[in-house]
Design an enzyme around this catalytic site. Structure first.
Site, PDB file in Angstrom:
ATOM      1  N   ALA A  52       0.843  -1.198   0.000  1.00 57.88           N
ATOM      2  CA  ALA A  52       0.000   0.000   0.000  1.00 57.88           C
ATOM      3  C   ALA A  52       0.874   1.242   0.000  1.00 57.88           C
ATOM      4  CB  ALA A  52      -0.890   0.027   1.236  1.00 57.88           C
ATOM      5  N   ASP A  53       0.357   2.259  -0.647  1.00 55.63           N
ATOM      6  CA  ASP A  53       1.005   3.570  -0.590  1.00 55.63           C
ATOM      7  C   ASP A  53       0.284   4.484   0.382  1.00 55.63           C
ATOM      8  OD1 ASP A  53       3.150   3.598  -2.931  1.00 55.63           O
ATOM      9  OD2 ASP A  53       1.433   2.381  -3.479  1.00 55.63           O
TER      10      ASP A  53
END
Ligand SMILES: CSC[C@H]1O[C@H](OP(=O)(O)O)[C@H](O)[C@@H]1O
Length: 378
Positions: free
Chosen positions: A258-259
């Site tokens: 995930a960013d």
């Protein structure tokens, strides 16, 4: 700036892939644009060098971006002298403001910058504070980031492996991942790839599948490189093969990085993640996001507020500088998409796996962060 090197990227003594090298105020990074064919370390001698490396994606991956940004500041703090504590704090703030403009979507950079700015301002505001105290305190915080990230990734790997084995009820699992979330995207070990590494270490991984991850090909170039280097049984597939892979190859679970994970669990990750989550839902395959708490953004209520980076069309039309698309075609190149919480089975963090409250379509990340606050190290 570039220092071509034939030095192997694997630290053979520790059998670790060393994407970020930092010793005594000296920083260099593997130029990930050239992997896997060429292993070359670029020296990062200033904040501007750090900014350039992040913007050009010579270093990428949400935690690695934050660490290299902070270390590029550390490099300058080692070299500079300041007339006063206030001058040191002002330089740190200006540097962090600049680093914040390098890439917009991964929240880890902003989280690290906010903490460092607040710390240096607090140190400078103390009675009789000196520039040396501000610099030393900020450096200690920055230089602790790598160790903290490695520890977090190991914990994520363990929690994720346990969750997948419990959910599937299998002794050996077949895992699909997307993009690169390994040692090249973090300080070491990785997030989603850390879960795969841990399953392999436990003898519970039957097979890993990685997508190419067009257009930048982090899967084909970087994840495949890490998997092959560590002799993890693995297979590369094109992004367009994911649905048929789930239909025919008995995929036990998907795990991605995930960013930015926002308050309801909506998750920005590499473009293509959303369509994999939809395919997983259709095929009844559990879909996990693996990310450190530094990737959680409690300020945004849902994914519609996340700024999605758009990158140059060249990444679509060219590979390694060679054109493959018809000249004159228009391009659209969003680097990330948002997977809605409703498609996510669990969010694996260093403090455990976040699950949805019974019957709820979304996660309560506020409650999870609050409940686990005592375990917080950084
Ligand atoms: C653990 S890294 C998270 C994240 O970073 C990647 O993006 P990029 O290669 O553009 O920096 C990708 O979305 C990974 O899942």
């Amino acid at each position: 700036m570039t220092s071509p090197s034939t030095a192997p990227s694997i630290n053979m003594a520790e059998n670790k892939l060393e994407a970020i090298r930092y010793r005594d105020g000296q920083l260099s990074i593997i130029n990930q644009l050239k992997l896997p064919l060429v292993t070359e370390y670029d020296a990062i001698s200033s904040v501007q060098d750090g900014w350039d490396a992040i913007r050009e994606m010579r270093v990428r991956g949400a935690p690695a971006i934050a660490i290299v940004a902070a270390l590029s500041l550390a490099v300058e703090l080692h070299k500079r002298t300041f007339a006063s504590a206030g001058d040191a704090a002002a330089f740190i703030k200006t540097s962090l403001d600049h680093l914040r403009t390098s890439r917009p979507t991964a929240v880890n950079l902003f989280e690290a910058a906010n903490k460092l700015e607040a710390l240096s301002a607090k140190l400078a505001a103390q009675e009789g504070a000196t520039a040396q105290q501000v610099v030393a305190g900020t450096l200690a915080k920055i230089e602790g980031m790598m160790a903290a990230d490695i520890a977090d990734n190991r914990a994520i790997g363990k929690h994720g492996a346990e969750a997948i084995l419990a959910k599937t009820g299998k002794d050996k699992v077949r895992i699909l991942t997307h993009c690169n979330t390994g040692s090249l995207a973090t300080a070491q070990y990785g997030t989603a790839l850390g879960v795969i590494r841990c399953l392999h270490e436990l003898g519970s991984l039957d097979h890993a599948f990685c997508t190419e991850t067009r257009p930048y090909n982090q899967g084909a170039r970087l994840t495949a490189y890490e998997l092959v280097t560590e002799k993890i049984p693995s297979t590369l597939v094109a992004d367009s093969m994911v649905s048929v892979l789930m239909k025919e190859k008995d995929i036990s679970a998907v795990v991605v990085g995930a960013d930015r994970v926002v308050a309801n669990g909506d998750t920005a990750n590499k473009i293509g993640t959303y369509q994999i989550a939809i395919a997983a839902k259709h095929h009844g395959v559990p879909f996990y996001v693996a990310a450190p708490i530094t990737s959680v953004d409690l300020d945004l209520p849902d994914g519609s507020h996340i700024v999605i980076e758009e990158r140059k069309g060249d990444e679509l039309t060219h590979i390694f500088g060679k054109r493959l698309a018809a000249p004159g075609i228009n391009t659209w190149n969003p680097a990330f998409d948002v997977t809605p919480a409703s498609l996510i089975t669990g969010i694996v963090t260093e403090r455990g796996v976040v699950k949805k409250p019974d019957g709820a379509p979304e996660f309560d990340m506020h409650a999870f962060v609050q409940e686990t606050r005592d375990q917080k190290r950084i």
